[in-house]
Design a protein around this motif. Sequence first.
Motif, PDB file in Angstrom:
ATOM      1  N   ILE A 187       5.919   5.396   1.137  1.00 10.72           N
ATOM      2  CA  ILE A 187       5.349   4.924  -0.121  1.00 10.72           C
ATOM      3  C   ILE A 187       4.649   3.581   0.078  1.00 10.72           C
ATOM      4  O   ILE A 187       5.039   2.779   0.932  1.00 10.72           O
ATOM      5  CB  ILE A 187       6.424   4.799  -1.223  1.00 10.72           C
ATOM      6  N   SER A 188       3.621   3.347  -0.726  1.00 12.37           N
ATOM      7  CA  SER A 188       2.908   2.071  -0.754  1.00 12.37           C
ATOM      8  C   SER A 188       3.214   1.388  -2.080  1.00 12.37           C
ATOM      9  O   SER A 188       3.120   2.009  -3.142  1.00 12.37           O
ATOM     10  CB  SER A 188       1.401   2.312  -0.621  1.00 12.37           C
ATOM     11  N   VAL A 189       3.576   0.103  -2.018  1.00 14.69           N
ATOM     12  CA  VAL A 189       3.982  -0.621  -3.222  1.00 14.69           C
ATOM     13  C   VAL A 189       3.365  -2.016  -3.212  1.00 14.69           C
ATOM     14  O   VAL A 189       3.309  -2.673  -2.164  1.00 14.69           O
ATOM     15  CB  VAL A 189       5.524  -0.754  -3.302  1.00 14.69           C
ATOM     16  N   ALA A 190       2.888  -2.459  -4.377  1.00 16.22           N
ATOM     17  CA  ALA A 190       2.420  -3.837  -4.506  1.00 16.22           C
ATOM     18  C   ALA A 190       3.554  -4.780  -4.100  1.00 16.22           C
ATOM     19  O   ALA A 190       4.707  -4.587  -4.496  1.00 16.22           O
ATOM     20  CB  ALA A 190       1.983  -4.114  -5.942  1.00 16.22           C
ATOM     21  N   THR A 191       3.228  -5.792  -3.301  1.00 22.92           N
ATOM     22  CA  THR A 191       4.253  -6.637  -2.680  1.00 22.92           C
ATOM     23  C   THR A 191       5.232  -7.226  -3.689  1.00 22.92           C
ATOM     24  O   THR A 191       6.455  -7.112  -3.529  1.00 22.92           O
ATOM     25  CB  THR A 191       3.582  -7.768  -1.886  1.00 22.92           C
ATOM     26  N   ASP A 192       4.739  -7.872  -4.733  1.00 24.77           N
ATOM     27  CA  ASP A 192       5.626  -8.541  -5.690  1.00 24.77           C
ATOM     28  C   ASP A 192       6.558  -7.551  -6.380  1.00 24.77           C
ATOM     29  O   ASP A 192       7.753  -7.817  -6.552  1.00 24.77           O
ATOM     30  CB  ASP A 192       4.800  -9.288  -6.748  1.00 24.77           C
ATOM     31  N   HIS A 234      -3.311 -20.631  -7.375  1.00 24.16           N
ATOM     32  CA  HIS A 234      -4.172 -19.493  -7.047  1.00 24.16           C
ATOM     33  C   HIS A 234      -3.453 -18.452  -6.192  1.00 24.16           C
ATOM     34  O   HIS A 234      -2.801 -18.779  -5.204  1.00 24.16           O
ATOM     35  CB  HIS A 234      -5.414 -19.991  -6.314  1.00 24.16           C
ATOM     36  N   TYR A 235      -3.611 -17.183  -6.609  1.00 26.77           N
ATOM     37  CA  TYR A 235      -3.061 -16.046  -5.865  1.00 26.77           C
ATOM     38  C   TYR A 235      -4.169 -15.509  -4.965  1.00 26.77           C
ATOM     39  O   TYR A 235      -5.136 -14.910  -5.431  1.00 26.77           O
ATOM     40  CB  TYR A 235      -2.577 -14.966  -6.843  1.00 26.77           C
ATOM     41  N   SER A 236      -4.060 -15.697  -3.662  1.00 27.16           N
ATOM     42  CA  SER A 236      -5.177 -15.420  -2.758  1.00 27.16           C
ATOM     43  C   SER A 236      -5.462 -13.946  -2.554  1.00 27.16           C
ATOM     44  O   SER A 236      -6.544 -13.583  -2.101  1.00 27.16           O
ATOM     45  CB  SER A 236      -4.923 -16.073  -1.393  1.00 27.16           C
ATOM     46  N   ASN A 237      -4.530 -13.060  -2.893  1.00 31.43           N
ATOM     47  CA  ASN A 237      -4.762 -11.622  -2.717  1.00 31.43           C
ATOM     48  C   ASN A 237      -5.356 -10.986  -3.961  1.00 31.43           C
ATOM     49  O   ASN A 237      -5.485  -9.772  -4.027  1.00 31.43           O
ATOM     50  CB  ASN A 237      -3.442 -10.904  -2.379  1.00 31.43           C
ATOM     51  N   GLN A 238      -5.696 -11.773  -4.948  1.00 34.34           N
ATOM     52  CA  GLN A 238      -6.229 -11.229  -6.193  1.00 34.34           C
ATOM     53  C   GLN A 238      -7.595 -10.602  -5.950  1.00 34.34           C
ATOM     54  O   GLN A 238      -8.469 -11.191  -5.302  1.00 34.34           O
ATOM     55  CB  GLN A 238      -6.330 -12.344  -7.241  1.00 34.34           C
ATOM     56  N   ALA A 239      -7.797  -9.392  -6.477  1.00 36.52           N
ATOM     57  CA  ALA A 239      -9.036  -8.665  -6.224  1.00 36.52           C
ATOM     58  C   ALA A 239     -10.257  -9.406  -6.752  1.00 36.52           C
ATOM     59  O   ALA A 239     -11.352  -9.303  -6.201  1.00 36.52           O
ATOM     60  CB  ALA A 239      -8.958  -7.275  -6.855  1.00 36.52           C
ATOM     61  N   PHE A 272       0.361   8.478   3.131  1.00 37.59           N
ATOM     62  CA  PHE A 272       1.378   8.100   2.155  1.00 37.59           C
ATOM     63  C   PHE A 272       1.692   9.281   1.234  1.00 37.59           C
ATOM     64  O   PHE A 272       0.799  10.036   0.845  1.00 37.59           O
ATOM     65  CB  PHE A 272       0.913   6.920   1.303  1.00 37.59           C
ATOM     66  N   ASP A 273       2.960   9.417   0.884  1.00 32.05           N
ATOM     67  CA  ASP A 273       3.367  10.456  -0.065  1.00 32.05           C
ATOM     68  C   ASP A 273       3.106  10.024  -1.503  1.00 32.05           C
ATOM     69  O   ASP A 273       2.835  10.862  -2.363  1.00 32.05           O
ATOM     70  CB  ASP A 273       4.857  10.782   0.113  1.00 32.05           C
ATOM     71  N   MET A 274       3.205   8.727  -1.766  1.00 34.84           N
ATOM     72  CA  MET A 274       2.999   8.229  -3.128  1.00 34.84           C
ATOM     73  C   MET A 274       2.811   6.716  -3.085  1.00 34.84           C
ATOM     74  O   MET A 274       2.978   6.081  -2.034  1.00 34.84           O
ATOM     75  CB  MET A 274       4.179   8.588  -4.036  1.00 34.84           C
ATOM     76  N   ALA A 275       2.457   6.142  -4.238  1.00 27.78           N
ATOM     77  CA  ALA A 275       2.291   4.697  -4.345  1.00 27.78           C
ATOM     78  C   ALA A 275       2.715   4.244  -5.731  1.00 27.78           C
ATOM     79  O   ALA A 275       2.724   5.030  -6.684  1.00 27.78           O
ATOM     80  CB  ALA A 275       0.835   4.302  -4.082  1.00 27.78           C
ATOM     81  N   ILE A 276       3.087   2.974  -5.845  1.00 26.90           N
ATOM     82  CA  ILE A 276       3.368   2.352  -7.136  1.00 26.90           C
ATOM     83  C   ILE A 276       2.225   1.379  -7.402  1.00 26.90           C
ATOM     84  O   ILE A 276       1.962   0.486  -6.589  1.00 26.90           O
ATOM     85  CB  ILE A 276       4.708   1.579  -7.131  1.00 26.90           C
ATOM     86  N   ARG A 277       1.525   1.563  -8.522  1.00 27.05           N
ATOM     87  CA  ARG A 277       0.357   0.746  -8.817  1.00 27.05           C
ATOM     88  C   ARG A 277       0.436   0.154 -10.222  1.00 27.05           C
ATOM     89  O   ARG A 277       0.966   0.790 -11.135  1.00 27.05           O
ATOM     90  CB  ARG A 277      -0.923   1.565  -8.666  1.00 27.05           C
ATOM     91  N   LEU A 278      -0.115  -1.047 -10.361  1.00 23.87           N
ATOM     92  CA  LEU A 278      -0.151  -1.746 -11.641  1.00 23.87           C
ATOM     93  C   LEU A 278      -1.580  -1.792 -12.158  1.00 23.87           C
ATOM     94  O   LEU A 278      -2.523  -1.963 -11.383  1.00 23.87           O
ATOM     95  CB  LEU A 278       0.375  -3.175 -11.498  1.00 23.87           C
ATOM     96  N   ARG A 295      -3.356  -3.829  -1.677  1.00 20.71           N
ATOM     97  CA  ARG A 295      -4.635  -3.135  -1.725  1.00 20.71           C
ATOM     98  C   ARG A 295      -4.397  -1.682  -2.125  1.00 20.71           C
ATOM     99  O   ARG A 295      -3.290  -1.159  -1.993  1.00 20.71           O
ATOM    100  CB  ARG A 295      -5.351  -3.191  -0.373  1.00 20.71           C
ATOM    101  N   TYR A 296      -5.437  -1.043  -2.582  1.00 19.37           N
ATOM    102  CA  TYR A 296      -5.354   0.361  -2.960  1.00 19.37           C
ATOM    103  C   TYR A 296      -5.507   1.224  -1.709  1.00 19.37           C
ATOM    104  O   TYR A 296      -6.610   1.379  -1.201  1.00 19.37           O
ATOM    105  CB  TYR A 296      -6.445   0.696  -3.983  1.00 19.37           C
ATOM    106  N   VAL A 297      -4.394   1.731  -1.193  1.00 27.48           N
ATOM    107  CA  VAL A 297      -4.450   2.557   0.009  1.00 27.48           C
ATOM    108  C   VAL A 297      -4.976   3.951  -0.341  1.00 27.48           C
ATOM    109  O   VAL A 297      -4.862   4.418  -1.477  1.00 27.48           O
ATOM    110  CB  VAL A 297      -3.055   2.684   0.656  1.00 27.48           C
TER     111      VAL A 297
END
Length: 301
Positions: A96-101, A191-196, A139-145, A130-132
Amino acid sequence: MDRLTEMEAFAAVVDQGGFTDAAKKLGISKSAVSKHVSSLEARLGARLLNRTTRRVSPTEIGLAYYDRARRVLNDAGEADALVTAMQAAPSGLLRISVATDFGVSLLSPILGRFLHQYPDISLNMVLNNRYVELISEGFDMAIRLGEMEDSSLRARKLCETTRRMVGSPSYFQKFGRPQRIDDLNEHKLLHYSNQASGNVWKITAPSGEKRQVRTQGWLTVNDGQSLLQAAIAGLGIAYLPSFLYADAMKRGLLEDAIPSLPKETLSVYAVYPPGRFTQPKVRAFIDFLAEAFADKGPDLW
């Protein structure tokens, strides 16, 4: 007589080249196979097989019927396999892929419960922001916000979170509290440096207008927990989701920077590739998450 049974008997005769081998394949008597085929021909009103003492072959009509019948039988077999697979015990590697926070703050503490509940599943959780590409990256699935950007994926909404600009009481005492969006230009913004969107905050004004504010401050970091701690320490104003700031705000360590602004609500989704059925391991994890977050958000964490 059962139509699928007739089709199966006829297809077996064509596949095996005769009634004897078809009977062996199906595990029934040769006379039963002949009876099924004769019944099928009588129902259709057409001769499907050419019978000689040496061989059996489909007629032109029989060959056309065989192609369609084979598709029906294959679909029926897949339907049976689908039910079997969906009832199978969840097992195997789940990637699974998940946003770090979100992964660090909310998933990591509950993964043990899931793995004890499903001991035949092994879990590989990759934390990134990032959006994988689920299929191409394995990946089987991801959690996205946030909003769903890829409409081709299947999705299940798990909960909601809000996002606010927050700062410590000590920061506001020292630097004052902004009253409106334009006042943020005079403040230290973390500042959050990974912000899109780069070092820009997109904020909704009370009028509903979308505003952009360029962030400048003492700290730039790619981790939400670090921004949270920096805000608590009075280093500036951070723009954070409620699952990060809720506890600190409840304890009085943080306050809303501009309470008059509308709350921004973000949905949290479990997303997975499209397909005829959901793998048991994926379905089990999504059901687990839905139950775990059923009473969470958007501000209660």
